[in-house]
Design a protein around this motif. Structure first.
Motif, PDB file in Angstrom:
ATOM      1  N   SER A 123      -9.127   3.193   5.727  1.00  0.00           N
ATOM      2  CA  SER A 123      -9.649   4.198   4.941  1.00  0.00           C
ATOM      3  C   SER A 123     -11.127   4.450   5.465  1.00  0.00           C
ATOM      4  O   SER A 123     -11.939   3.487   4.965  1.00  0.00           O
ATOM      5  CB  SER A 123      -9.385   4.137   3.445  1.00  0.00           C
ATOM      6  N   SER A 146     -12.503   2.099  -4.807  1.00  0.00           N
ATOM      7  CA  SER A 146     -12.814   1.622  -3.626  1.00  0.00           C
ATOM      8  C   SER A 146     -13.777   0.078  -3.566  1.00  0.00           C
ATOM      9  O   SER A 146     -13.680  -0.363  -2.667  1.00  0.00           O
ATOM     10  CB  SER A 146     -13.619   2.780  -2.509  1.00  0.00           C
ATOM     11  N   THR A 187      -3.845   6.518  -0.193  1.00  0.00           N
ATOM     12  CA  THR A 187      -5.127   6.648  -0.379  1.00  0.00           C
ATOM     13  C   THR A 187      -5.793   8.161  -0.284  1.00  0.00           C
ATOM     14  O   THR A 187      -4.951   8.719   0.620  1.00  0.00           O
ATOM     15  CB  THR A 187      -6.108   5.734   0.190  1.00  0.00           C
ATOM     16  N   PHE A 207       0.909  -1.174   0.057  1.00  0.00           N
ATOM     17  CA  PHE A 207      -0.141  -0.011   0.175  1.00  0.00           C
ATOM     18  C   PHE A 207       0.879   1.192  -0.003  1.00  0.00           C
ATOM     19  O   PHE A 207       1.700   1.297   0.861  1.00  0.00           O
ATOM     20  CB  PHE A 207      -1.050  -0.119   1.284  1.00  0.00           C
ATOM     21  N   THR A 229      -9.633   6.116  -3.970  1.00  0.00           N
ATOM     22  CA  THR A 229      -8.662   5.429  -4.539  1.00  0.00           C
ATOM     23  C   THR A 229      -7.763   4.752  -3.847  1.00  0.00           C
ATOM     24  O   THR A 229      -7.275   5.403  -2.949  1.00  0.00           O
ATOM     25  CB  THR A 229      -8.003   6.178  -5.768  1.00  0.00           C
ATOM     26  N   ILE A 230      -7.196   3.584  -3.926  1.00  0.00           N
ATOM     27  CA  ILE A 230      -6.235   2.714  -3.392  1.00  0.00           C
ATOM     28  C   ILE A 230      -5.129   2.717  -4.106  1.00  0.00           C
ATOM     29  O   ILE A 230      -5.079   2.152  -5.414  1.00  0.00           O
ATOM     30  CB  ILE A 230      -6.596   1.380  -2.904  1.00  0.00           C
ATOM     31  N   TYR A 231      -4.186   3.215  -3.684  1.00  0.00           N
ATOM     32  CA  TYR A 231      -2.527   3.320  -4.534  1.00  0.00           C
ATOM     33  C   TYR A 231      -1.706   1.930  -4.014  1.00  0.00           C
ATOM     34  O   TYR A 231      -1.449   2.111  -2.720  1.00  0.00           O
ATOM     35  CB  TYR A 231      -1.918   4.374  -4.528  1.00  0.00           C
TER      36      TYR A 231
END
Length: 506
Positions: A465, A220, A199, A196, A203-205
């Motif tokens: 998150s 998400s 975020t 990870f 959006t998750i990067y």
């Protein structure tokens, strides 16, 4: 024999059967009984004492009821115990932050409301038997009223004391709230080298340790996927340990072994040099603000770990926090850990790997407090050797890891623990990872959740998150939804603490 004597004998016989059955069922499955008590909002902190004493009390009451000379004492003890059980259930149903599973015995066949009705019925029957044995009815009714009041007050006091002990002075008893975390989405990453990076809430990067310039982004729901490649202003550095951090609208690419820090806009994924200075090597870094980064490095003389900040708002300014990390053995391995900065709470958190402690500080790395995880490892269990030829330090044996992974969001700190708690089934540790949750605002333990293994592979990385927990297990990304009841525990913890202080006059 008159009708009253017959009724009295029947009542006492039924009570004997009730208490013997309850005690024997607990005794035969004592480990499970203790585990269930450990999940009680009222009794968690006193599980060991109550589990043994309750068995003794139930057997003793049954014996008192059998002997004619002690029958009255047995009935009074039965009345007192049933009042306490009833008060316990009322508190569970109306004031507890969550309702646990049943506690064994007869409760296995009833829900809490049914058991409440059953208890009230038993109280009325026992009170009738006591009145049959007494001549002064008014005096007995007053006496039973006093017992009811004192027993209820005692249960309330136990509730307040237990909640405070569980959240503040936890005796390594975990609390699992049923349904607090539910898996709602999964996607295949096709790689087990991703981590990870950050975020923005939607959006998750993900970064990739084997392909440092490649970024994968998921929405998400984990259904929409985008891939990006970072373009660097300069690529002629001897990179060895690249870290990517996304803190919208910016991303950062850092390698403390060079040392170098890049910054770019996630709209274009082009990075320019923010810092290249051979005087400031670092091993870890986290983004505090667009122009401020927290880092961990080694002191030149002692070679101990030290925390500090880079400030790029004007010319580069470096500020150290030499007292945050506390040496126990060697100052390097024993202070190793994980660091985060949460923009929502504006807190810096450092969690040690090998001891039950975490540090909470402000954005300038000024200490707020030192908190403890619920296990009992206060001192790192490490064997460190010094190599005379090279001057290096190495760990001579496998270290005892306490905290493996962490995630932070708002006032919640999630810690993947490696130690089994009291009254926990060992078979669960073969199937799942345990994640303990803390409120860093009130410095309190809240509860724990299971993250189940996938193909015998355990969780490798976590990201929190909002009310969603994302985890990477092997080559899969999973999303867990945290229930509202789970977050209510955090609110209830603060309320219980206030109630406890008010009740005790603190």
């Amino acid at each position: 024999m008159n009708i009253k004597s017959i009724i009295l004998d029947i009542i006492c016989l039924l009570l004997v059967l009730l208490f013997v059955y309850a005690a024997v069922s607990k005794f035969l499955d004592f480990e499970n009984f203790q585990a269930q008590l450990g999940q009680s909002p009222l009794l968690s902190a006193y599980t060991s004492f109550i589990s043994y004493s309750l068995l003794a009390v139930e057997f003793t009451i049954a014996l008192l009821l059998v002997i004619p000379k002690t029958r009255f004492l047995g009935l009074m003890a039965s009345f007192t115990l049933m009042i306490m059980f009833t008060a316990y259930i009322i508190v569970i149903l109306n004031y507890s932050s969550f309702i646990p599973c049943s506690c064994g015995g007869i409760l296995e066949q009833m829900d809490w409301k049914e058991h409440l009705a059953f208890n009230i019925g038993c109280i009325l029957v026992i009170a009738s038997a006591i009145l049959i044995l007494t001549k002064n009815t008014k005096y007995t009714i007053v006496k039973l009223s006093i017992i009811t009041f004192l027993s209820t007050v005692q249960i309330i006091a136990i509730y307040l004391a237990s909640e405070n002990a569980m959240h503040r002075e936890n005796p390594f008893i975990r609390r699992f709230i049923l349904g607090s975390a539910t898996k709602i989405a999964t996607t295949d990453l096709n790689s087990n080298s991703q981590y990870f990076a950050g975020t923005d809430g939607n959006t998750i990067y993900l970064g990739n340790s084997l392909a440092p310039l490649h970024i994968t982004a998921y929405d998400s729901t984990l259904k929409i996927k985008h891939q990006y490649k970072i373009e660097l202003e300069r690529e002629d550095f001897p990179f060895r340990s690249v870290q990517v951090r996304v803190s919208p609208p910016y991303f950062y690419l850092m390698d403390g072994t060079v040392p170098v820090i890049y910054r770019g806009d996630i709209a274009h994924w082009k990075a320019t040099l923010l810092m290249h200075n051979n005087n400031y090597y670092f091993s870890k870094a986290e983004i505090i603000a667009p122009d401020k980064i927290a880092f961990r490095a080694q002191e030149l003389k002692s070679r101990n770990n030290i925390l500090g900040t880079f400030d790029f708002s004007d010319a580069l300014k470096v500020q150290y926090a030499p007292t945050l990390l506390q040496k126990q053995i060697d100052g390097f391995f024993d202070t190793d850990g994980m660091m985060h900065y949460d923009t929502q709470s504006q807190k810096f958190i450092y969690v040690y790997y090998y001891r039950n402690q975490f540090i909470v500080a402000n954005k300038n790395l000024q200490l707020n407090y030192r908190g403890n995880t619920i296990d009992t490892t206060t001192h790192a269990k490490l064997k460190v050797v010094h190599l005379k030829e090279t001057g290096q330090r190495k760990i001579a044996s496998l270290p005892a890891t306490v905290n493996q992974l962490t995630a932070v969001s708002g006032n919640l700190l999630f810690v993947n623990s490696k130690l089994i708690g009291r009254f926990e089934p060992r078979e669960m540790w073969k199937k799942a990872s345990i994640v303990d949750v803390y409120n860093i605002q009130s410095n309190a333990y809240l509860s724990s959740i299971y993250i189940y293994d996938i193909n015998e592979t355990k969780v490798q990385s976590m990201l929190l998150s909002g009310n969603n927990l994302y985890v990477i297990i092997g080559h899969q990304l999973h999303k867990y939804r945290l229930s509202k009841d789970f977050f209510n525990v955090s609110k209830a913890t603060r309320q219980t603490t206030k109630q406890h202080k008010k009740f005790t006059g603190q």
